[in-house]
Write a protein that holds these residues in place. Sequence first.
Motif, mmCIF file in Angstrom:
data_model
loop_
_atom_site.group_PDB
_atom_site.id
_atom_site.type_symbol
_atom_site.label_atom_id
_atom_site.label_comp_id
_atom_site.label_asym_id
_atom_site.label_seq_id
_atom_site.Cartn_x
_atom_site.Cartn_y
_atom_site.Cartn_z
ATOM 1 N N GLN A 103 1.726 -16.100 -20.343
ATOM 2 C CA GLN A 103 2.435 -16.053 -21.620
ATOM 3 C C GLN A 103 1.794 -17.002 -22.633
ATOM 4 O OE1 GLN A 103 6.530 -17.402 -21.531
ATOM 5 N NE2 GLN A 103 7.108 -16.100 -23.257
ATOM 6 N N ALA A 104 1.458 -18.213 -22.194
ATOM 7 C CA ALA A 104 0.795 -19.167 -23.082
ATOM 8 C C ALA A 104 -0.560 -18.635 -23.540
ATOM 9 C CB ALA A 104 0.632 -20.511 -22.373
ATOM 10 N N ALA A 105 -1.275 -17.969 -22.635
ATOM 11 C CA ALA A 105 -2.577 -17.407 -22.993
ATOM 12 C C ALA A 105 -2.434 -16.337 -24.068
ATOM 13 C CB ALA A 105 -3.258 -16.830 -21.748
ATOM 14 N N TRP A 106 -1.411 -15.484 -23.943
ATOM 15 C CA TRP A 106 -1.193 -14.449 -24.953
ATOM 16 C C TRP A 106 -0.831 -15.062 -26.300
ATOM 17 C CZ3 TRP A 106 -3.262 -10.058 -24.844
ATOM 18 C CH2 TRP A 106 -3.355 -9.293 -23.690
ATOM 19 N N VAL A 107 -0.081 -16.158 -26.298
ATOM 20 C CA VAL A 107 0.236 -16.850 -27.555
ATOM 21 C C VAL A 107 -1.053 -17.301 -28.238
ATOM 22 C CG1 VAL A 107 1.306 -18.888 -28.578
ATOM 23 C CG2 VAL A 107 2.529 -17.586 -26.829
ATOM 24 N N VAL A 108 -1.955 -17.886 -27.466
ATOM 25 C CA VAL A 108 -3.229 -18.350 -28.023
ATOM 26 C C VAL A 108 -4.055 -17.175 -28.530
ATOM 27 C CG1 VAL A 108 -5.410 -19.486 -27.470
ATOM 28 C CG2 VAL A 108 -3.269 -20.417 -26.579
ATOM 29 N N VAL A 109 -4.102 -16.090 -27.765
ATOM 30 C CA VAL A 109 -4.890 -14.919 -28.160
ATOM 31 C C VAL A 109 -4.428 -14.382 -29.512
ATOM 32 C CG1 VAL A 109 -5.307 -12.477 -27.630
ATOM 33 C CG2 VAL A 109 -5.570 -14.213 -25.847
ATOM 34 N N PHE A 110 -3.122 -14.209 -29.680
ATOM 35 C CA PHE A 110 -2.635 -13.630 -30.934
ATOM 36 C C PHE A 110 -2.643 -14.641 -32.073
ATOM 37 C CE2 PHE A 110 -0.883 -10.418 -28.027
ATOM 38 C CZ PHE A 110 -1.314 -9.278 -28.682
ATOM 39 N N ALA B 167 14.257 -12.573 -16.586
ATOM 40 C CA ALA B 167 13.977 -12.589 -15.154
ATOM 41 C C ALA B 167 13.841 -14.011 -14.630
ATOM 42 C CB ALA B 167 12.711 -11.793 -14.862
ATOM 43 N N VAL B 168 13.316 -14.913 -15.460
ATOM 44 C CA VAL B 168 13.208 -16.320 -15.063
ATOM 45 C C VAL B 168 14.592 -16.918 -14.866
ATOM 46 C CG1 VAL B 168 12.556 -18.627 -15.874
ATOM 47 C CG2 VAL B 168 10.949 -16.728 -16.093
ATOM 48 N N PHE B 169 15.496 -16.693 -15.800
ATOM 49 C CA PHE B 169 16.851 -17.251 -15.694
ATOM 50 C C PHE B 169 17.565 -16.718 -14.457
ATOM 51 C CE2 PHE B 169 21.348 -17.684 -16.441
ATOM 52 C CZ PHE B 169 21.475 -18.895 -17.106
ATOM 53 N N LEU B 170 17.384 -15.435 -14.169
ATOM 54 C CA LEU B 170 18.045 -14.820 -13.011
ATOM 55 C C LEU B 170 17.304 -15.096 -11.707
ATOM 56 C CD1 LEU B 170 18.997 -11.382 -14.599
ATOM 57 C CD2 LEU B 170 20.531 -13.293 -14.099
ATOM 58 N N GLN B 171 16.236 -15.866 -11.774
ATOM 59 C CA GLN B 171 15.447 -16.272 -10.608
ATOM 60 C C GLN B 171 14.849 -15.071 -9.871
ATOM 61 O OE1 GLN B 171 17.102 -19.840 -8.455
ATOM 62 N NE2 GLN B 171 18.958 -19.356 -9.633
ATOM 63 N N LYS B 172 14.504 -14.038 -10.648
ATOM 64 C CA LYS B 172 13.770 -12.913 -10.094
ATOM 65 C C LYS B 172 12.274 -13.227 -10.031
ATOM 66 C CE LYS B 172 17.425 -10.283 -9.810
ATOM 67 N NZ LYS B 172 17.974 -9.848 -8.496
ATOM 68 N N ILE B 173 11.867 -14.228 -10.805
ATOM 69 C CA ILE B 173 10.482 -14.702 -10.806
ATOM 70 C C ILE B 173 10.523 -16.182 -10.456
ATOM 71 C CG2 ILE B 173 8.396 -15.024 -12.174
ATOM 72 C CD1 ILE B 173 9.256 -12.711 -13.919
ATOM 73 N N THR B 174 9.940 -16.556 -9.345
ATOM 74 C CA THR B 174 10.019 -17.932 -8.874
ATOM 75 C C THR B 174 8.666 -18.372 -8.301
ATOM 76 O OG1 THR B 174 10.784 -17.189 -6.685
ATOM 77 C CG2 THR B 174 12.478 -17.756 -8.307
ATOM 78 N N GLY B 175 8.579 -19.659 -8.015
ATOM 79 C CA GLY B 175 7.415 -20.212 -7.327
ATOM 80 C C GLY B 175 6.108 -20.006 -8.075
ATOM 81 N N PRO B 176 5.023 -19.716 -7.346
ATOM 82 C CA PRO B 176 3.710 -19.511 -7.983
ATOM 83 C C PRO B 176 3.718 -18.388 -9.019
ATOM 84 C CG PRO B 176 3.467 -19.764 -5.603
ATOM 85 C CD PRO B 176 4.939 -19.642 -5.874
ATOM 86 N N GLU B 177 4.524 -17.368 -8.781
ATOM 87 C CA GLU B 177 4.604 -16.267 -9.742
ATOM 88 C C GLU B 177 5.161 -16.736 -11.079
ATOM 89 O OE1 GLU B 177 6.347 -11.676 -10.038
ATOM 90 O OE2 GLU B 177 6.992 -13.010 -8.418
ATOM 91 N N LEU B 178 6.101 -17.678 -11.042
ATOM 92 C CA LEU B 178 6.664 -18.232 -12.268
ATOM 93 C C LEU B 178 5.611 -19.040 -13.022
ATOM 94 C CD1 LEU B 178 8.919 -18.996 -14.225
ATOM 95 C CD2 LEU B 178 9.642 -20.770 -12.602
ATOM 96 N N ILE B 179 4.874 -19.890 -12.314
ATOM 97 C CA ILE B 179 3.822 -20.678 -12.955
ATOM 98 C C ILE B 179 2.769 -19.765 -13.579
ATOM 99 C CG2 ILE B 179 2.060 -22.439 -12.610
ATOM 100 C CD1 ILE B 179 4.934 -23.433 -12.330
ATOM 101 N N LEU C 210 11.322 -22.915 -22.003
ATOM 102 C CA LEU C 210 9.905 -22.853 -22.374
ATOM 103 C C LEU C 210 9.470 -21.426 -22.647
ATOM 104 C CD1 LEU C 210 7.158 -24.203 -22.735
ATOM 105 C CD2 LEU C 210 6.827 -24.034 -20.264
ATOM 106 N N SER C 211 9.930 -20.501 -21.822
ATOM 107 C CA SER C 211 9.567 -19.089 -22.023
ATOM 108 C C SER C 211 10.154 -18.548 -23.320
ATOM 109 C CB SER C 211 10.034 -18.247 -20.832
ATOM 110 O OG SER C 211 11.449 -18.151 -20.783
ATOM 111 N N LEU C 212 11.354 -19.004 -23.700
ATOM 112 C CA LEU C 212 11.945 -18.584 -24.971
ATOM 113 C C LEU C 212 11.137 -19.108 -26.155
ATOM 114 C CD1 LEU C 212 15.798 -19.038 -24.397
ATOM 115 C CD2 LEU C 212 14.512 -16.906 -24.495
ATOM 116 N N ALA C 213 10.715 -20.370 -26.062
ATOM 117 C CA ALA C 213 9.916 -20.951 -27.142
ATOM 118 C C ALA C 213 8.597 -20.192 -27.305
ATOM 119 C CB ALA C 213 9.651 -22.431 -26.864
ATOM 120 N N MET C 214 7.958 -19.874 -26.190
ATOM 121 C CA MET C 214 6.704 -19.125 -26.274
ATOM 122 C C MET C 214 6.939 -17.679 -26.678
ATOM 123 S SD MET C 214 4.109 -20.619 -23.364
ATOM 124 C CE MET C 214 5.142 -20.308 -21.923
ATOM 125 N N ALA C 215 8.105 -17.115 -26.339
ATOM 126 C CA ALA C 215 8.442 -15.760 -26.799
ATOM 127 C C ALA C 215 8.538 -15.734 -28.317
ATOM 128 C CB ALA C 215 9.753 -15.304 -26.168
#
Length: 276
Positions: free
Chosen positions: A249-256, A231-243, A155-160
């Motif tokens: 990221q989705a908000a920035w997609v909408v903004v631009f 960082a998501v794939f390597l699980q450096k960002i997990t839990g609430p921080e991931l959400i 999902l993060s790749l698609a939004m990237a």
Amino acid sequence: MYARVLTWWTILRICIEERLVYRGDFVLGTLMRFLPIVTQVFLWTAVFQSMGEGTIRGWTRNDVIAYYLLTMVARAFSSMPGLASGIAQQIRDGEIKKFLIQPIDLIGFLLLARIAHKLVYYGVAIGPFALVFYLCRDYFTAGWPPVEVIAAFVLSLAMAFLLGFFLEAAMGMVGFWFLEVSSLLFVYMLFNFFFSGHMFPLDFLTDFLPGWLQPIAHYQPLQYLAYFPAAVFLQKITGPELIEGLLVQAAWVVVFAVACRVALKRGFRRYSGYGG
């Protein structure tokens, strides 16, 4: 509705066929892109040995090397070479006129062209990617992440991809006012290389940024082009921080996306085209 869908499908199919014809360099180009990873292995091995530490802010040497491999994947999704400069050139040369008189939306057309490019690229380059990741599998010491993490990574790749497209397209629309955007692109690429995490994991910046700048760095959009998916794939960002990261990221997609659409609309109002 059916006619519109058929039109966009025809455009996408033609774009894919065009790229299949003339982009036979994908395989070689992909392999060459991964060559710098050899220097990264030596560099970060020396860095960790010189510091005499097992980790740097929770990152091991293997983590950093795996991170570089993953950022190359993310950058392959989010990079849009020639998009902004191409839009500015169409404005400058007058080619933009055709989108004023033909029933084809400029942003939609360019988006389908980039989707076709990425589909063909990964369809052809999947072999070199698989080979490189197989040879470097030992750097992924944690193995494959859980299914939900892989889903978040995809999902993060698609939004990237969407973020990279709308961000650069919005910069290209600046051509309605300034015609030439090369200087703007140079500054953007400089900041992009650093703040997207392409140079090193952004976690390493924490000790060097002043306190007032850290919240800005935490939510700035460029990190979602490379650092965040890796960082998501390597699980450096997990839990609430991931959400939270996915939502930002989705908000920035909408903004631009909105900025791109508004810039196009206002640009068309002030554009003057002459000649045949």
